[in-house]
Design an enzyme around this catalytic site. Structure first.
Site, PDB file in Angstrom:
ATOM      1  N   ARG A 229      -5.913 -67.150 -25.688  1.00 46.43           N
ATOM      2  CA  ARG A 229      -6.140 -68.467 -26.267  1.00 46.43           C
ATOM      3  C   ARG A 229      -7.600 -68.626 -26.644  1.00 46.43           C
ATOM      4  O   ARG A 229      -8.501 -68.237 -25.862  1.00 46.43           O
ATOM      5  CB  ARG A 229      -5.777 -69.585 -25.274  1.00 46.43           C
ATOM      6  CG  ARG A 229      -4.323 -69.936 -25.214  1.00 46.43           C
ATOM      7  CD  ARG A 229      -3.807 -70.509 -26.548  1.00 46.43           C
ATOM      8  NE  ARG A 229      -2.386 -70.780 -26.516  1.00 46.43           N
ATOM      9  CZ  ARG A 229      -1.425 -69.904 -26.794  1.00 46.43           C
ATOM     10  NH1 ARG A 229      -1.731 -68.673 -27.130  1.00 46.43           N
ATOM     11  NH2 ARG A 229      -0.158 -70.267 -26.748  1.00 46.43           N
ATOM     12  N   GLU A 258      -7.268 -73.429 -35.039  1.00 46.83           N
ATOM     13  CA  GLU A 258      -6.527 -72.482 -35.886  1.00 46.83           C
ATOM     14  C   GLU A 258      -5.886 -73.226 -37.045  1.00 46.83           C
ATOM     15  O   GLU A 258      -5.241 -74.269 -36.800  1.00 46.83           O
ATOM     16  CB  GLU A 258      -5.470 -71.758 -35.054  1.00 46.83           C
ATOM     17  CG  GLU A 258      -6.102 -70.841 -34.012  1.00 46.83           C
ATOM     18  CD  GLU A 258      -5.088 -70.119 -33.126  1.00 46.83           C
ATOM     19  OE1 GLU A 258      -3.871 -70.309 -33.330  1.00 46.83           O
ATOM     20  OE2 GLU A 258      -5.512 -69.389 -32.227  1.00 46.83           O
ATOM     21  N   HIS A 276      -3.441 -65.054 -35.060  1.00 45.76           N
ATOM     22  CA  HIS A 276      -2.540 -65.375 -33.947  1.00 45.76           C
ATOM     23  C   HIS A 276      -1.201 -64.641 -34.117  1.00 45.76           C
ATOM     24  O   HIS A 276      -0.140 -65.264 -34.216  1.00 45.76           O
ATOM     25  CB  HIS A 276      -2.319 -66.894 -33.850  1.00 45.76           C
ATOM     26  CG  HIS A 276      -1.885 -67.335 -32.487  1.00 45.76           C
ATOM     27  ND1 HIS A 276      -2.258 -68.532 -31.935  1.00 45.76           N
ATOM     28  CD2 HIS A 276      -1.098 -66.745 -31.552  1.00 45.76           C
ATOM     29  CE1 HIS A 276      -1.720 -68.674 -30.739  1.00 45.76           C
ATOM     30  NE2 HIS A 276      -1.010 -67.580 -30.482  1.00 45.76           N
TER      31      HIS A 276
HETATM   32  N1  LIG Z   1      -1.618 -64.244 -28.940  1.00 47.18           N
HETATM   33  C1  LIG Z   1      -0.385 -64.601 -28.760  1.00 47.18           C
HETATM   34  O1  LIG Z   1       0.392 -64.662 -29.703  1.00 47.18           O
HETATM   35  C2  LIG Z   1       0.107 -64.875 -27.396  1.00 47.18           C
HETATM   36  C3  LIG Z   1      -0.738 -65.393 -26.453  1.00 47.18           C
HETATM   37  N2  LIG Z   1      -0.274 -65.652 -25.204  1.00 47.18           N
HETATM   38  C4  LIG Z   1      -1.220 -66.210 -24.223  1.00 47.18           C
HETATM   39  O2  LIG Z   1      -1.341 -65.283 -23.161  1.00 47.18           O
HETATM   40  C5  LIG Z   1      -1.369 -65.983 -21.939  1.00 47.18           C
HETATM   41  C6  LIG Z   1      -0.854 -65.100 -20.825  1.00 47.18           C
HETATM   42  O3  LIG Z   1       0.530 -64.846 -21.015  1.00 47.18           O
HETATM   43  P1  LIG Z   1       1.418 -64.202 -19.850  1.00 47.18           P
HETATM   44  O4  LIG Z   1       0.817 -62.942 -19.391  1.00 47.18           O
HETATM   45  O5  LIG Z   1       2.801 -64.184 -20.336  1.00 47.18           O
HETATM   46  O6  LIG Z   1       1.255 -65.324 -18.747  1.00 47.18           O
HETATM   47  P2  LIG Z   1       1.402 -65.168 -17.174  1.00 47.18           P
HETATM   48  O7  LIG Z   1       1.552 -66.536 -16.659  1.00 47.18           O
HETATM   49  O8  LIG Z   1       2.425 -64.153 -16.859  1.00 47.18           O
HETATM   50  O9  LIG Z   1      -0.008 -64.608 -16.735  1.00 47.18           O
HETATM   51  C7  LIG Z   1      -1.188 -65.345 -16.665  1.00 47.18           C
HETATM   52  C8  LIG Z   1      -1.994 -64.801 -15.512  1.00 47.18           C
HETATM   53  O10 LIG Z   1      -3.275 -65.397 -15.535  1.00 47.18           O
HETATM   54  C9  LIG Z   1      -3.665 -65.544 -14.184  1.00 47.18           C
HETATM   55  N3  LIG Z   1      -4.749 -66.510 -14.089  1.00 47.18           N
HETATM   56  C10 LIG Z   1      -4.672 -67.853 -14.105  1.00 47.18           C
HETATM   57  N4  LIG Z   1      -5.890 -68.381 -13.968  1.00 47.18           N
HETATM   58  C11 LIG Z   1      -6.763 -67.348 -13.859  1.00 47.18           C
HETATM   59  C12 LIG Z   1      -8.170 -67.250 -13.712  1.00 47.18           C
HETATM   60  N5  LIG Z   1      -8.936 -68.349 -13.636  1.00 47.18           N
HETATM   61  N6  LIG Z   1      -8.722 -66.037 -13.652  1.00 47.18           N
HETATM   62  C13 LIG Z   1      -7.962 -64.922 -13.718  1.00 47.18           C
HETATM   63  N7  LIG Z   1      -6.613 -64.947 -13.860  1.00 47.18           N
HETATM   64  C14 LIG Z   1      -6.035 -66.149 -13.932  1.00 47.18           C
HETATM   65  C15 LIG Z   1      -2.417 -65.960 -13.477  1.00 47.18           C
HETATM   66  O11 LIG Z   1      -2.475 -65.717 -12.096  1.00 47.18           O
HETATM   67  C16 LIG Z   1      -1.376 -65.091 -14.142  1.00 47.18           C
HETATM   68  O12 LIG Z   1      -1.166 -63.907 -13.431  1.00 47.18           O
HETATM   69  C17 LIG Z   1      -0.502 -67.208 -22.206  1.00 47.18           C
HETATM   70  O13 LIG Z   1      -0.859 -68.285 -21.368  1.00 47.18           O
HETATM   71  C18 LIG Z   1      -0.757 -67.526 -23.637  1.00 47.18           C
HETATM   72  O14 LIG Z   1      -1.769 -68.474 -23.745  1.00 47.18           O
HETATM   73  C19 LIG Z   1       1.013 -65.394 -24.844  1.00 47.18           C
HETATM   74  C20 LIG Z   1       1.884 -64.874 -25.747  1.00 47.18           C
HETATM   75  C21 LIG Z   1       1.515 -64.610 -27.116  1.00 47.18           C
HETATM   76  O1  LIG Z   2       4.445 -68.802 -31.544  1.00 44.57           O
HETATM   77  C1  LIG Z   2       3.618 -67.911 -31.605  1.00 44.57           C
HETATM   78  O2  LIG Z   2       3.676 -66.966 -32.392  1.00 44.57           O
HETATM   79  C2  LIG Z   2       2.445 -67.956 -30.638  1.00 44.57           C
HETATM   80  C3  LIG Z   2       2.791 -67.271 -29.374  1.00 44.57           C
HETATM   81  C4  LIG Z   2       1.883 -67.680 -28.290  1.00 44.57           C
HETATM   82  O3  LIG Z   2       0.723 -67.875 -28.475  1.00 44.57           O
HETATM   83  C5  LIG Z   2       2.445 -67.896 -26.966  1.00 44.57           C
HETATM   84  O4  LIG Z   2       3.617 -67.563 -26.756  1.00 44.57           O
HETATM   85  O5  LIG Z   2       1.721 -68.411 -26.111  1.00 44.57           O
END
Ligand SMILES: NC(=O)C1=CN([C@@H]2O[C@H](COP(=O)(O)OP(=O)(O)OC[C@H]3O[C@@H](n4cnc5c(N)ncnc54)[C@H](O)[C@@H]3O)[C@@H](O)[C@H]2O)C=CC1
Ligand SMILES: O=C(O)CCC(=O)C(=O)O
Length: 524
Positions: A229, A258, A276
């Site tokens: 993010r 964005e 993104h």
């Molecule tokens: N670029 C994109 O299209 C996408 C971006 N994302 C972003 O990626 C993020 C992570 O996704 P997932 O791995 O599925 O989530 P998740 O919930 O499985 O993992 C997030 C991790 O961050 C850790 N965390 C929380 N606060 C923290 C801190 N202060 N310091 C270190 N670690 C901390 C948590 O303990 C957790 O293990 C999402 O929240 C989303 O914002 C997700 C999917 C697609």
């Molecule tokens: O909808 C999308 O492509 C963004 C995905 C994403 O950022 C998320 O799943 O957190």
């Protein structure tokens, strides 16, 4: 008929579970298009473009569920949704692999100058010396946030024989060992990594995690990646650290705003970027769309929804176990609310026996929803019940007790008002259903359903007969009747059920029959 809005180009194929519903109409479009009847929408499906703000929720009074086809819910005002009783769900794992692969591709591209070399070749140049890169092999990759995406990325980095150091306050030692990564402090990750990538959600704690101060701790020549993010790496600080040569380059899939427009970071040659795209694969989009479409359908079918952000997570198996108690909890909340007709300061629930090992916080919320249903105008459910209680200054207590008064399971609720308290105890008996077994200290046994009349009276001869006479004279058929007392000649209670509600005039007549202490109609 349910009205569902699928915004933000959610993959059509994934909407099939909703399109197959006979009692649903699915609109496609944006909330600000002016073409959608926002006031009628029951379910809203979004990706990241739609900002589900308090103002938007104000314009959607029928909304019951917001489904985020993705992981991050930072585009949804969860607090505002929760207050309104709107359930928020996401699709937590449908795009994990895609995002991990994208991050890996960004890392390789950054270290091998692929975007720059590509642009140069397309410009009919052949500058091989200008694009000397670095190997990933043997480098230390620092991962901040070892959740789903961080873990998948770690596996890929291990396959490339990178050293992986990670920081995640919630990572267990055992999981780190299983993944073959070194779990370190944040500072250690910053100091020891050649490449640092962030995979946390955007929260108050993670906003600006890499900032003017923490970037100083990184190695000179470090590469940074953000495919999570915008804002987890402070954008201004990053630009400065690239310009002063401390950071060798950055790969960004996300920005604070964005699209970012004419952003200073985009003017820097050492920054590569994508719009993104982490989750933008056919597979991920089908996965997340299907997951949320199924969740919305499940919700409308009145079944438990998994992956809810503002309700306890519950599997189908657990829900099946909790379901009978759920109904009992709602009824008990409603009973005590109707029996203690005054403002309350405290609601305490005690669980014992088999029910105590279930998700009792969910049952307490259900009980509160039953309590508030007849008291306030707002629609109340398990999502917003605790918020409503807090707003009204009501203290909620929840405890487990070893004393189930001889029942296999028991739930007891005490509500305290300004003048008095009222307690009800219920149980669920297999093949027999929910029963209320104690009201205000009186043992009784009735099925909590329909039109009830709760009478407190003196235990004297003739009271029951006189009540029966008034009802009979007014052609009211008593369906069931239960009595209870604590001692002979003291106070006693009657609970009667009817096929229709008792009118005010008959209530007045009943109150005049003598030896009646109080009368309460209960509608369940
Ligand atoms: N670029 C994109 O299209 C996408 C971006 N994302 C972003 O990626 C993020 C992570 O996704 P997932 O791995 O599925 O989530 P998740 O919930 O499985 O993992 C997030 C991790 O961050 C850790 N965390 C929380 N606060 C923290 C801190 N202060 N310091 C270190 N670690 C901390 C948590 O303990 C957790 O293990 C999402 O929240 C989303 O914002 C997700 C999917 C697609
Ligand atoms: O909808 C999308 O492509 C963004 C995905 C994403 O950022 C998320 O799943 O957190």
């Amino acid at each position: 008929m349910y009205h569902i809005l699928a915004a933000d180009s959610i993959k059509e194929e994934g909407l099939l579970p909703l399109l197959e519903m006979e009692n649903a109409v699915v609109y496609r479009g944006q909330t600000d298009s002016g073409e959608i009847p926002l006031e009628r929408i029951d379910a809203l499906l979004v990706r990241s473009a739609t900002k589900v703000t308090n103002e938007l929720l104000d314009r959607m009074p029928s909304l019951k569920i917001v489904a985020r086809a993705g992981v991050g819910v930072d585009n949804i005002d969860i607090e505002a949704a929760t207050k309104r009783g709107i359930i928020v769900v996401n699709a937590p794992d449908g795009n994990t692999i895609s995002t991990a692969e994208h991050t890996f591709a960004m890392m390789a591209s950054l270290l091998r100058n692929i975007p720059h070399a590509y642009a140069s070749v397309k410009n009919y140049e052949w500058k091989r010396n200008q694009f000397i890169g670095s190997e990933l092999y043997g480098k230390t990759l620092g991962i901040v946030g070892m959740g789903r995406i961080g873990s998948e990325l770690a596996k890929r980095a291990k396959a490339f024989e990178m050293n992986v150091r990670v920081f995640d306050p919630f990572l267990t030692k055992e999981r780190a060992e299983n993944l073959g990564v070194i779990s370190s402090s944040f500072e250690d990750v910053l100091k020891s990594s050649d490449i640092i990538t962030v995979h946390t959600p955007l929260t108050k704690e993670t906003k600006g995690l890499l900032n003017w101060e923490t970037l100083k701790l990184t190695k000179k020549g470090v590469y940074l990646l953000n495919c999570a993010r915008g804002g987890i790496i402070d954008e201004e600080a990053l630009a400065e650290f690239i310009e002063n040569g401390h950071v060798a380059g950055a790969a960004l899939d996300v920005f604070v705003t964005e699209p970012p427009g004419d952003h200073p970071l985009l003017r820097l040659d050492k920054v590569i970027a994508t719009p993104h795209l982490g989750a933008s694969t056919r597979e991920a989009q089908l996965n997340v769309a299907t997951q949320v479409a199924k969740a919305v359908r499940t919700y409308f079918e009145d079944k438990p929804v998994s992956n809810s952000i503002n309700l306890p997570a519950m599997s189908r198996d657990i829900y099946e176990k909790i379901r009978p108690f759920h109904q009992l909890a709602v009824q008990m909340g409603s009973i005590v609310s109707q029996c203690l007709k005054e403002g309350v300061n405290e609601i305490s629930v005690t669980y014992s026996g088999t029910v105590a090992s279930l998700e009792i916080s969910y049952l307490t919320k259900a009980l509160l929803s039953g309590f508030f249903k007849n008291r306030i105008d707002t629609s109340v459910n398990e999502v917003n019940a605790v918020h409503i209680a807090k707003d009204l200054g009501i203290v909620i207590g929840e405890k487990v007790s070893g004393n189930s008064s001889g029942y296999a399971n028991s739930m007891s609720v005490t509500v305290k008002g300004d003048n008095r308290a009222f307690t009800a105890r219920g149980t669920y008996i297999e093949h027999y259903g929910p029963r209320i077994v104690n009201l205000d200290g009186f043992n009784i046994d009735f099925h909590p359903e329909g039109n009830l009349l709760y009478i407190q009276h003196m235990d004297r001869p003739g009271v029951i007969g006189r009540v029966g006479n008034v009802l009979g004279e007014n052609k009211i058929n008593i369906a069931t009747m239960q009595v209870g007392r604590k001692e002979v000649g003291g106070e006693a209670i009657m609970v009667l059920t009817f096929d229709r509600p008792i009118e005010d005039a008959i209530m007045s007549k009943l109150s005049e029959t003598g030896d009646i202490v109080s009368l309460n109609r209960i509608l369940l």
